[in-house]
Design a protein around this motif. Sequence first.
Motif, short mmCIF file in Angstrom:
data_model
loop_
_atom_site.label_atom_id
_atom_site.label_comp_id
_atom_site.label_asym_id
_atom_site.label_seq_id
_atom_site.Cartn_x
_atom_site.Cartn_y
_atom_site.Cartn_z
N ILE A 1 -9.49 -25.08 -25.82
CA ILE A 1 -8.16 -24.77 -25.29
C ILE A 1 -8.33 -24.33 -23.85
O ILE A 1 -8.81 -23.23 -23.57
N CYS A 2 -7.97 -25.20 -22.92
CA CYS A 2 -8.05 -24.85 -21.51
C CYS A 2 -7.20 -25.85 -20.75
O CYS A 2 -6.88 -26.91 -21.26
N LEU A 3 -6.85 -25.50 -19.52
CA LEU A 3 -6.01 -26.40 -18.74
C LEU A 3 -6.81 -27.17 -17.68
O LEU A 3 -6.33 -28.16 -17.15
N CYS A 4 -8.06 -26.74 -17.41
CA CYS A 4 -8.73 -27.26 -16.20
C CYS A 4 -8.98 -28.76 -16.22
O CYS A 4 -9.00 -29.39 -15.17
N GLU A 5 -9.16 -29.35 -17.39
CA GLU A 5 -9.34 -30.80 -17.42
C GLU A 5 -8.01 -31.53 -17.19
O GLU A 5 -8.00 -32.73 -16.96
N PRO B 1 -10.37 -21.09 -27.21
CA PRO B 1 -9.88 -20.86 -25.85
C PRO B 1 -11.02 -20.55 -24.88
O PRO B 1 -11.82 -19.65 -25.11
N SER B 2 -11.10 -21.32 -23.78
CA SER B 2 -12.20 -21.17 -22.83
C SER B 2 -11.73 -20.82 -21.43
O SER B 2 -12.50 -20.86 -20.49
N ASP B 3 -10.45 -20.44 -21.31
CA ASP B 3 -9.84 -20.27 -19.99
C ASP B 3 -10.14 -18.93 -19.32
O ASP B 3 -10.05 -18.80 -18.12
N ALA C 1 -17.32 -13.96 -23.55
CA ALA C 1 -18.12 -13.63 -22.37
C ALA C 1 -18.53 -14.93 -21.71
O ALA C 1 -19.60 -15.47 -21.95
N LYS C 2 -17.61 -15.45 -20.91
CA LYS C 2 -17.87 -16.70 -20.21
C LYS C 2 -18.06 -16.38 -18.74
O LYS C 2 -17.16 -15.86 -18.08
N TYR C 3 -19.24 -16.70 -18.26
CA TYR C 3 -19.61 -16.33 -16.89
C TYR C 3 -19.23 -17.42 -15.88
O TYR C 3 -19.21 -18.60 -16.22
N PRO D 1 -22.80 -30.08 -14.18
CA PRO D 1 -22.71 -31.42 -14.77
C PRO D 1 -21.46 -31.61 -15.64
O PRO D 1 -20.86 -32.68 -15.65
N PHE D 2 -21.03 -30.57 -16.34
CA PHE D 2 -19.82 -30.65 -17.17
C PHE D 2 -18.62 -31.02 -16.30
O PHE D 2 -17.77 -31.83 -16.69
N ARG D 3 -18.55 -30.40 -15.13
CA ARG D 3 -17.37 -30.66 -14.29
C ARG D 3 -17.35 -32.09 -13.80
O ARG D 3 -16.30 -32.67 -13.58
N GLU D 4 -18.54 -32.68 -13.65
CA GLU D 4 -18.59 -34.10 -13.31
C GLU D 4 -18.11 -34.91 -14.53
O GLU D 4 -17.32 -35.84 -14.40
N ASP E 1 -12.84 -21.00 -6.39
CA ASP E 1 -13.77 -21.06 -7.52
C ASP E 1 -13.13 -20.32 -8.70
O ASP E 1 -11.96 -19.98 -8.66
N ARG E 2 -13.92 -20.08 -9.75
CA ARG E 2 -13.34 -19.47 -10.95
C ARG E 2 -13.69 -17.98 -11.07
O ARG E 2 -13.59 -17.39 -12.14
N LYS E 3 -14.14 -17.40 -9.95
CA LYS E 3 -14.65 -16.03 -10.05
C LYS E 3 -13.60 -14.96 -10.32
O LYS E 3 -13.94 -13.84 -10.65
N TYR F 1 -11.42 -15.25 -12.70
CA TYR F 1 -11.18 -15.17 -14.15
C TYR F 1 -12.45 -15.23 -14.99
O TYR F 1 -12.53 -14.58 -16.02
N GLN F 2 -13.47 -15.99 -14.56
CA GLN F 2 -14.73 -15.97 -15.32
C GLN F 2 -15.57 -14.78 -14.85
O GLN F 2 -15.38 -14.27 -13.76
N MET F 3 -16.52 -14.38 -15.70
CA MET F 3 -17.25 -13.14 -15.43
C MET F 3 -18.34 -13.25 -14.37
O MET F 3 -18.94 -14.29 -14.18
N VAL G 1 -20.77 -16.46 -26.29
CA VAL G 1 -21.40 -16.13 -25.02
C VAL G 1 -21.76 -17.46 -24.36
O VAL G 1 -22.29 -18.35 -25.00
N LYS G 2 -21.51 -17.54 -23.08
CA LYS G 2 -21.70 -18.81 -22.38
C LYS G 2 -21.98 -18.57 -20.91
O LYS G 2 -21.23 -17.80 -20.30
N PRO G 3 -22.99 -19.19 -20.30
CA PRO G 3 -24.03 -20.02 -20.90
C PRO G 3 -24.93 -19.23 -21.85
O PRO G 3 -24.74 -18.03 -22.02
N VAL H 1 -25.19 -24.81 -22.25
CA VAL H 1 -24.28 -25.61 -21.42
C VAL H 1 -24.93 -26.80 -20.72
O VAL H 1 -26.15 -26.98 -20.76
N SER H 2 -24.07 -27.55 -20.04
CA SER H 2 -24.48 -28.81 -19.43
C SER H 2 -25.69 -28.66 -18.50
O SER H 2 -26.64 -29.44 -18.57
N GLY H 3 -25.67 -27.68 -17.63
CA GLY H 3 -26.78 -27.51 -16.69
C GLY H 3 -28.09 -27.22 -17.39
O GLY H 3 -29.16 -27.67 -16.95
N THR I 1 -24.32 -27.40 -28.50
CA THR I 1 -25.36 -27.99 -27.65
C THR I 1 -25.29 -29.51 -27.60
O THR I 1 -25.01 -30.17 -28.60
N TYR I 2 -25.55 -30.04 -26.39
CA TYR I 2 -25.62 -31.49 -26.20
C TYR I 2 -26.89 -32.05 -26.84
O TYR I 2 -27.04 -33.25 -26.98
N PHE I 3 -27.80 -31.17 -27.22
CA PHE I 3 -29.03 -31.58 -27.89
C PHE I 3 -28.83 -31.73 -29.40
O PHE I 3 -29.79 -32.00 -30.13
#
Length: 331
Positions: free
Chosen positions: A126-130, A171-173, A201-203, A210-213, A223-225, A227-229, A254-256, A280-282, A319-321
């Motif tokens: 749940i987020c709007l950024c995409e 929700p990830s916003d 706790a999303k930093y 890479p996710f944003r790509e 930037d997202r500073k 709202y993100q931690m 918790v993320k990443p 996460v992606s990175g 995980t992408y793995f």
Amino acid sequence: MTKDHLQPGFPVTRLRRMRRTPALREMLAETRLCVSQLIYPLFNVEGEGVKSEIPSMPGQYQLSTDNVLRECDELAELGIGSVLLFGIPAEKDEHGSGAFADDGIIQRSTREIKQRFPDICVVTDICLCEYTSHGHCGIIEDGGVGNDNTLELLTRTALSHAEAGADIVAPSDMMDGRVGAIRETLDSAGFEELPIMAYSAKYASAFYGPFREAAGSTPQFGDRKTYQMDPANSREAMREIALDIKEGADIIMVKPALSYLDIISQAKAEFNVPVAAYNVSGEYSMVKAAAANGWLDEKRVMMESLLSIRRAGADVIITYFAKDAARTLNR
Ligand code: PBG
């Protein structure tokens, strides 16, 4: 914690005795990783027959819904029970209206997945950024990202995912108060049994590059500073988590993961709720890049990383793995 006085010293005690054979080591492993603990993220785009590899995430793809369904087939075969869906709409606008459209990409895919694979647990982001033209996770007010007016759009998004059949909403916003607002909306619509997995706790992390790509969600300005931690903070993470639990979060995240294992460990010790961690992606791309150069043993680094996230205290790992790990675990 350890009662060292109960343990004789060397040479009576030799810890190497218990590491002698693979069977001994396997029997005595303190932490285990199971396929059922993994959630696999998918990037869902419009169209048909689309499967385009994300350049910075080798082995991960933008998929149209028909290919998402094919992917679900493979996941079921591997024993992976959960997916996390990210939607990439054909068109974006100021308010990210694709996020809460009844016929939005995630709403349609969720319906199709649940119809074909009723046993797969569909988690929706749940987020709007995409979905926003400016790439921020909320609506823009006075040049910044507004909080309270964003909540309404997030609750509409969550409700539309619930109506489509989502099994968990996530929700990830990082807006303040969103978990409570979503809980209230879901409850009053009869979805009181639908769990919320809160990205608590999303930093504000550079590991999301890479996710944003992949999602085309890089903010067009700033930037997202706000709202993100801040990566410097751990006490604040505990406050975020406590607030989310109070507002009704069933699972906290918790993320990443890898640069924040201390946060996972603290969260596990302080709160009696399931803890999820997002590898996460990175974190994925770094391993892939090093392995492609022959600098690291990809499989071993992957398993060691996932195990470390479990050891820190995560119950669930996004995980992408997931597929590669499942192949290793199922052998
Ligand atoms: C936001 C969102 C992001 C990720 C998951 N949800 C990106 C961001 O906050 O910019 C990142 C996941 C990853 O890097 O793998 N909807």
